[in-house]
Scaffold this active site. Structure first.
Site, PDB file in Angstrom:
ATOM      1  N   LEU A  80      13.699  -3.779  -6.092  1.00 12.85           N
ATOM      2  CA  LEU A  80      13.690  -2.622  -5.184  1.00 12.85           C
ATOM      3  C   LEU A  80      12.988  -1.404  -5.792  1.00 12.85           C
ATOM      4  O   LEU A  80      12.753  -0.414  -5.100  1.00 12.85           O
ATOM      5  CB  LEU A  80      15.127  -2.264  -4.784  1.00 12.85           C
ATOM      6  CG  LEU A  80      15.812  -3.288  -3.874  1.00 12.85           C
ATOM      7  CD1 LEU A  80      17.256  -2.887  -3.602  1.00 12.85           C
ATOM      8  CD2 LEU A  80      15.043  -3.451  -2.566  1.00 12.85           C
TER       9      LEU A  80
ATOM     10  N   ASN B 245      14.720  -3.918 -13.730  1.00 17.08           N
ATOM     11  CA  ASN B 245      13.532  -3.335 -14.378  1.00 17.08           C
ATOM     12  C   ASN B 245      13.074  -2.092 -13.610  1.00 17.08           C
ATOM     13  O   ASN B 245      12.037  -2.067 -12.955  1.00 17.08           O
ATOM     14  CB  ASN B 245      12.409  -4.367 -14.524  1.00 17.08           C
ATOM     15  CG  ASN B 245      12.068  -5.084 -13.242  1.00 17.08           C
ATOM     16  OD1 ASN B 245      12.814  -5.048 -12.271  1.00 17.08           O
ATOM     17  ND2 ASN B 245      10.907  -5.728 -13.231  1.00 17.08           N
TER      18      ASN B 245
ATOM     19  N   ASP C 198      11.921 -13.559  -5.347  1.00 19.35           N
ATOM     20  CA  ASP C 198      11.296 -12.740  -6.398  1.00 19.35           C
ATOM     21  C   ASP C 198      10.383 -11.689  -5.766  1.00 19.35           C
ATOM     22  O   ASP C 198       9.262 -11.440  -6.226  1.00 19.35           O
ATOM     23  CB  ASP C 198      10.527 -13.607  -7.400  1.00 19.35           C
ATOM     24  CG  ASP C 198      10.088 -12.829  -8.637  1.00 19.35           C
ATOM     25  OD1 ASP C 198      10.572 -11.697  -8.838  1.00 19.35           O
ATOM     26  OD2 ASP C 198       9.252 -13.361  -9.407  1.00 19.35           O
TER      27      ASP C 198
ATOM     28  N   PHE D 187       1.894  -8.291 -12.399  1.00 20.39           N
ATOM     29  CA  PHE D 187       2.352  -9.548 -11.811  1.00 20.39           C
ATOM     30  C   PHE D 187       3.252  -9.265 -10.607  1.00 20.39           C
ATOM     31  O   PHE D 187       3.998  -8.293 -10.590  1.00 20.39           O
ATOM     32  CB  PHE D 187       3.174 -10.343 -12.834  1.00 20.39           C
ATOM     33  CG  PHE D 187       2.394 -10.903 -13.981  1.00 20.39           C
ATOM     34  CD1 PHE D 187       1.680 -12.088 -13.840  1.00 20.39           C
ATOM     35  CD2 PHE D 187       2.399 -10.274 -15.224  1.00 20.39           C
ATOM     36  CE1 PHE D 187       0.982 -12.631 -14.910  1.00 20.39           C
ATOM     37  CE2 PHE D 187       1.713 -10.812 -16.309  1.00 20.39           C
ATOM     38  CZ  PHE D 187       0.992 -11.994 -16.147  1.00 20.39           C
TER      39      PHE D 187
ATOM     40  N   HIS E  40       4.167  -3.984  -5.242  1.00 27.04           N
ATOM     41  CA  HIS E  40       3.329  -3.090  -6.048  1.00 27.04           C
ATOM     42  C   HIS E  40       2.443  -2.276  -5.113  1.00 27.04           C
ATOM     43  O   HIS E  40       2.159  -2.688  -3.989  1.00 27.04           O
ATOM     44  CB  HIS E  40       2.447  -3.876  -7.022  1.00 27.04           C
ATOM     45  CG  HIS E  40       3.206  -4.566  -8.108  1.00 27.04           C
ATOM     46  ND1 HIS E  40       3.839  -3.880  -9.117  1.00 27.04           N
ATOM     47  CD2 HIS E  40       3.453  -5.887  -8.328  1.00 27.04           C
ATOM     48  CE1 HIS E  40       4.433  -4.757  -9.922  1.00 27.04           C
ATOM     49  NE2 HIS E  40       4.209  -5.970  -9.466  1.00 27.04           N
TER      50      HIS E  40
END
Length: 427
Positions: free
Chosen positions: A62, A93, A304, A322, A308
């Site tokens: 998120l 992360n 997953d 990635f 971005h």
């Protein structure tokens, strides 16, 4: 608030369908019957639509706090609702990392304010996801965190992982692992194989993933810990997990839709929308993943979802980050390319989106029954859609599936008794 869903189709034994009505009262499914004639605040005609338990995704990003230009709790959960998901588990992360109680509490408060579906956040295994100093797993376990992971990076030392597993097991929590041995990563950006050779790109060995899984399943046996493997991508990994399960080790695993549908051969040029970690592998790997999902070696599907900014993905495969988005396309893609092609049944697909992740992590969701939480997804199996990234609710537009034709579209999502998403065409 009372909601009645009329004339819905629900799955029963042998993939057969029966027509039913559902009465939702506050957060619970109060009644399921052939016909319900009661007063309600809202009556929704579901004729011809399939009613399912709300989907569960234990692996999404998120980005908030710290990466709000990529995604926010609000936009990410809106995307989840559009994709039929009512429970999602967010990776740690972020900046700051949820690596101590105060940050977790702040995150939980923000989730309470902004999320339109249920969000169960992970906490980090190591402080700052740096792989050095372990977090206080015991104290963090007292908060409403889902499990522990350093997703995005593998835990590089066996001792660090073993101690984390022991403490997690003592607190009834799972260790969830992104498996990647940095010592044999060699700066890879795609799978070591056809595409790396053709495009002259540094490759990622299959062993980079599988050797860490092999280490970790033995550590999990030693620690008596529930160990869950993220986004399995190689045939060797499937073999290790299958052997570990046969040995009675408490290991579970997930696979992402893109690894079930795409291979390295789908990368034709320098397009970073095909860059994810783990990378797209070989056809043999893809076949092993599907076989593993069907025989129970791999427990369920997780997207997953990794949004971005477009400017970041425009940098090309070598420099771009990635990850791809997946919440809004997961079910239609797999329904179209696995169920309609008879590689798996509709019930099998529904199970890996609902009851299987719920059972794996002992969650009280994923079931369509009287008295259960009213997490409900309505799917139009006949409705077709051309995937258009420009219409995504997610801030992330980074998908390799732009332009694909799919069917089996979620048209209504109810999370804990509240409508979280409704397709404009579904009245």
């Amino acid at each position: 608030m009372k909601i009645i869903l009329k004339n819905a189709q629900r799955l029963i034994q042998n993939n057969e369908l029966e027509t039913c009505d559902l009465l939702i009262n506050e957060e619970k499914i109060q009644k399921i019957a052939p016909s319900i004639e009661e007063q309600a605040d809202q009556v929704i005609d579901c004729k011809g639509k399939l009613v399912l338990p709300g989907f569960i995704d234990v692996h999404i990003h998120l980005r908030e706090p710290g990466g709000e230009h990529k995604e926010t709790i609000k936009t990410g959960t809106e995307a989840a609702a559009r994709g039929g998901f009512t429970t999602v588990c967010s990776m740690p992360n972020t900046n700051p990392v949820p690596d101590h109680v105060e940050e977790v509490e702040k995150l939980l408060q923000k989730i309470k304010e902004d999320a339109v579906v249920r969000v169960l956040p992970y906490a980090a295994i190591t402080k700052g996801l740096q792989g050095e100093e372990r977090t206080n797993i015991t104290e963090l376990s007292k908060t409403n965190i889902f499990a522990f992971t350093d997703d995005g990076v593998g835990i590089q030392t066996a001792g660090q992982m073993l101690e984390a597993m022991k403490e997690a097991a003592a607190n009834g929590k799972a260790i969830v692992a992104h498996c990647e041995d940095n010592s044999i990563l060699y700066g890879g950006v795609v799978h070591q194989g056809n595409v790396s050779d053709r495009l002259g790109l540094p490759g990622i060995l299959s062993a980079c993933e599988s050797v860490q899984i092999a280490r970790d399943v033995l550590l999990a046996e030693e620690a008596n810990c529930h160990y869950h493997v993220c986004h399995v991508s190689t045939k060797e990994s499937v073999r290790v997990i299958r052997d570990a399960k046969r040995a009675g080790i408490h290991v579970t695993a997930e696979v992402s839709p893109h690894h079930l549908l795409l291979t390295e051969d789908d990368i034709v040029d320098d397009d970073a929308d095909f860059k994810m970690n783990p990378p797209l592998r070989s056809r043999a790997d893809r076949e092993a993943l599907l076989e593993g999902l069907l025989d129970g070696t791999i427990d369920f599907v997780a997207t997953d979802h990794a949004p971005h900014a477009q400017v970041e993905k425009a940098l090309g495969i070598v420099k771009a980050p990635f990850g791809i988005v997946g919440l809004e396309t997961a079910f239609p893609l797999l329904y179209t390319h696995l169920v309609l092609t008879k590689k798996m049944t509709l019930q099998q697909l529904v199970d890996v989106f609902t009851i299987k992740p719920a059972e794996t992590f002992q969650l009280p969701y994923g079931v369509l029954a009287e008295g259960e939480i009213a997490d409900i997804t309505l799917v139009d199996l006949e409705k077709e859609m051309n995937i258009d990234k420009h219409t995504f609710y997610s801030k992330g537009k980074n998908t390799p599936f732009h332009g694909w034709n799919v069917s089996g579209i979620p048209v209504l999502t109810i999370a804990a008794g509240k409508v979280a998403y409704r397709d404009d065409d579904h009245e």
